[in-house]
Enzyme design. Structure first.
Site, PDB file in Angstrom:
ATOM      1  N   ARG A 131       9.855 -15.371   5.762  1.00  0.00           N
ATOM      2  CA  ARG A 131       9.759 -14.933   4.363  1.00  0.00           C
ATOM      3  C   ARG A 131       8.308 -14.851   3.893  1.00  0.00           C
ATOM      4  NH1 ARG A 131      14.233 -16.225   0.473  1.00  0.00           N
ATOM      5  NH2 ARG A 131      12.586 -17.267  -0.650  1.00  0.00           N
ATOM      6  N   SER A 132       7.458 -15.729   4.378  1.00  0.00           N
ATOM      7  CA  SER A 132       6.033 -15.634   4.032  1.00  0.00           C
ATOM      8  C   SER A 132       5.473 -14.306   4.521  1.00  0.00           C
ATOM      9  CB  SER A 132       5.240 -16.785   4.650  1.00  0.00           C
ATOM     10  OG  SER A 132       5.679 -18.028   4.150  1.00  0.00           O
ATOM     11  N   ARG A 152       0.389  -3.394  -1.836  1.00  0.00           N
ATOM     12  CA  ARG A 152      -0.398  -3.362  -3.071  1.00  0.00           C
ATOM     13  C   ARG A 152      -1.871  -3.054  -2.778  1.00  0.00           C
ATOM     14  NH1 ARG A 152       3.518  -2.085  -5.519  1.00  0.00           N
ATOM     15  NH2 ARG A 152       4.821  -3.562  -6.641  1.00  0.00           N
ATOM     16  N   HIS A 179      -2.035   0.544  -2.368  1.00  0.00           N
ATOM     17  CA  HIS A 179      -1.925   1.183  -3.681  1.00  0.00           C
ATOM     18  C   HIS A 179      -3.253   1.136  -4.430  1.00  0.00           C
ATOM     19  CE1 HIS A 179       2.696   0.378  -3.777  1.00  0.00           C
ATOM     20  NE2 HIS A 179       2.415   1.500  -3.155  1.00  0.00           N
ATOM     21  N   SER A 208       2.958 -23.796   6.779  1.00  0.00           N
ATOM     22  CA  SER A 208       2.581 -24.883   7.689  1.00  0.00           C
ATOM     23  C   SER A 208       1.233 -24.668   8.359  1.00  0.00           C
ATOM     24  CB  SER A 208       3.641 -25.054   8.779  1.00  0.00           C
ATOM     25  OG  SER A 208       3.593 -23.962   9.692  1.00  0.00           O
ATOM     26  N   GLY A 209       0.835 -23.404   8.529  1.00  0.00           N
ATOM     27  CA  GLY A 209      -0.393 -23.114   9.257  1.00  0.00           C
ATOM     28  C   GLY A 209      -0.292 -23.438  10.740  1.00  0.00           C
ATOM     29  N   SER A 247      11.091 -22.100  -0.059  1.00  0.00           N
ATOM     30  CA  SER A 247      11.111 -21.099  -1.128  1.00  0.00           C
ATOM     31  C   SER A 247      10.039 -21.304  -2.180  1.00  0.00           C
ATOM     32  CB  SER A 247      12.481 -21.049  -1.804  1.00  0.00           C
ATOM     33  OG  SER A 247      13.445 -20.531  -0.926  1.00  0.00           O
ATOM     34  N   GLU A 298       6.980 -19.681  -0.761  1.00  0.00           N
ATOM     35  CA  GLU A 298       7.145 -18.231  -0.607  1.00  0.00           C
ATOM     36  C   GLU A 298       7.136 -17.518  -1.958  1.00  0.00           C
ATOM     37  OE1 GLU A 298       9.811 -19.441   3.218  1.00  0.00           O
ATOM     38  OE2 GLU A 298      10.773 -18.902   1.326  1.00  0.00           O
ATOM     39  N   ASP A 302       0.587 -11.123  -6.449  1.00  0.00           N
ATOM     40  CA  ASP A 302       0.711 -10.133  -7.526  1.00  0.00           C
ATOM     41  C   ASP A 302      -0.366 -10.350  -8.590  1.00  0.00           C
ATOM     42  OD1 ASP A 302       2.725  -8.506  -6.587  1.00  0.00           O
ATOM     43  OD2 ASP A 302       4.324  -9.526  -7.684  1.00  0.00           O
TER      44      ASP A 302
END
Length: 186
Positions: free
Chosen positions: A46-47, A57, A60, A88-89, A150, A153, A161
């Site tokens: 998910r990351s 972006r 964009h 976690s890296g 979560s 993430e 953003d």
């Protein structure tokens, strides 16, 4: 637990995690992005999805952005920036990407939970987002109403953003300029 309580808990967790990120960290991150001829983004799970969204972006905004592992991604060279999002890296492939980028002379910026990690050892700059992760021995030292990783993430996505909004101001790019670069093969 009802939805409103869950929402309140989740928003509290995101605000807490992001409020700990200092403006100076993001100013330096933006400088690295703007100073690089090309920005390569990487992350897994998910990351990784959040990082892919940020690459979009950046495109964009008119910047050269590539997602590591895409078939059209060129080789990284000195001066390019590798931007890794990893709670976690420690993800082995991300450690390897950092190793390769460092060997090529490319700076590495890491967005992470971890105070210490193998990727962080290679990073030129780190932005730490204190969040919960079951992958870290102490859970990242944070608890969260959100499951699994979560909190990181969602915080990563919102942070990127907000960095996009700051980059828009830095570059004097307006939303219509970005819309003009939006995909039209949809």
């Amino acid at each position: 637990m009802n939805f409103t309580d869950l929402l309140d808990g989740a928003l509290h967790d995101l605000r807490t995690a992001l409020a700990a990120v200092e403006d100076e960290q993001l100013t330096t991150l933006r400088g690295l992005i703007l100073g690089a001829p090309r920005v390569f983004v990487a992350g897994k799970g998910r990351s990784g999805l959040m990082m892919r969204g940020f690459a979009m972006r950046l495109m964009h905004l008119g910047l050269q952005a590539h997602v590591v592992d895409d078939v059209t991604t060129p080789g990284i060279v000195a001066g390019d920036l590798l931007l890794i999002g990893s709670g976690s890296g420690r993800t082995p492939s991300l450690v390897r990407y950092a190793e390769i980028a460092a060997a090529q002379g490319a700076p590495i910026a890491l967005l992470t939970i971890a105070e210490q990690s193998p990727v962080r050892d290679y990073a030129t700059w780190t932005v730490r987002i204190p969040a919960h992760s079951p992958k870290l021995a102490d859970g990242g030292g944070v608890s969260s109403a959100l499951p699994m990783g979560s909190q990181f993430e969602c915080a990563l996505n919102l942070l990127l953003d907000l960095v996009t909004v700051q980059l828009m101001a830095d570059m004097q790019v307006e939303e219509p300029d970005m819309v003009a670069r939006h995909a039209n093969l949809e």
